[in-house]
Design an enzyme around this catalytic site. Structure first.
Site: not given
Length: 247
Positions: A67, A135
């Site tokens: 992220d 992610e």
């Protein structure tokens, strides 16, 4: 001597690792150095695996790292591509690109769920599993090959095919937020009335009635309160679209 050691290394790799290596190589567009990171990126917490130190072994920490990598690369891209954009504009645009909906789409397009190691039936996964492992996959690339390779992958798989700035400017991230902002601006009363709706499917659903100025403006139904409210808000948006978009 190097060739000899490389040959020994290749021969020691299991058939399963060899297949996984080839799949990762094809997906990445470059050779992975350490398959461990990628295996970790696809390990679900339900497996209850631990590493040699006894620490939980799953994709969740890599998800956090990925992220951050996505945010950094996309922030730099927007900063360079939109020199007139202020902080608020850049933040909003980045949020649209890394929205959970968009990350789920990316994970589905790459079919990452085929690699997941889990004790949970894939049919029982929530929609966000696709974005979560995407992610984590980005985090694995960073640890395996460093920032440059990570940046290269994000440009190739995210920015080039998906980031169209003019289109993103008109994209709504949250219809619920948009409706609330509009109601507050226009001094309209609003209320999301949420209730459980068992239905006949054998699964819990939530129903929502969205009241605007004490009248039902729209309804929504989904497996979570958040989704049901978003559906109702989206329907309300199209009911009041002319008024909302009026300048």
């Amino acid at each position: 001597m190097r060739r000899f050691l490389k040959k020994i290394s290749n021969n020691s790799r299991s058939d399963e690792d060899g297949i996984f290596f080839e799949k990762m190589n094809k997906l990445l567009g470059f050779k992975p150095k350490n398959l461990w990171y990628y295996k970790k990126a696809f390990t679900h917490s339900s497996t209850n695996k631990t590493d040699e130190k006894g620490n939980p072994f799953n994709y969740e920490r890599l998800e956090f790292l990925g992220d951050s990598m996505l945010g950094s690369v996309i922030s730099a891209h927007l900063y360079n591509e939109v020199p007139t954009g202020d902080e608020g504009y850049l933040t909003k645009m980045r949020s649209k690109i890394v929205s959970r909906e968009h990350l789920n789409e990316l994970g589905r397009d790459l079919n990452l769920i085929q690699f997941i190691d889990s004790k949970v039936n894939p049919k029982h996964f929530g929609e966000n599993i696709h974005g979560n492992i995407f992610e984590a996959f980005i985090g694995a690339i960073y640890l395996d090959r460093g920032f440059k390779y990570c940046e290269k992958f994000i440009y190739k798989k995210v920015i080039q095919p998906y980031v169209d700035i003019p289109k993103l400017e008109g994209k709504v991230i949250s219809y619920k937020s948009l409706i609330i902002e509009w109601c507050q601006k226009e001094k309209k009363q609003f209320q999301f009335d949420t209730f459980e709706d068992q239905g006949n499917e054998g699964q819990k659903y939530f129903g929502v009635k969205l009241y605007i100025d004490k009248k039902v403006a729209a309804k929504g139904r989904a497996t979570s309160k958040k989704k049901a409210e978003e559906i109702a808000a989206k329907r309300a948006f199209f009911v009041f679209q002319d008024q909302i978009e009026r300048k």
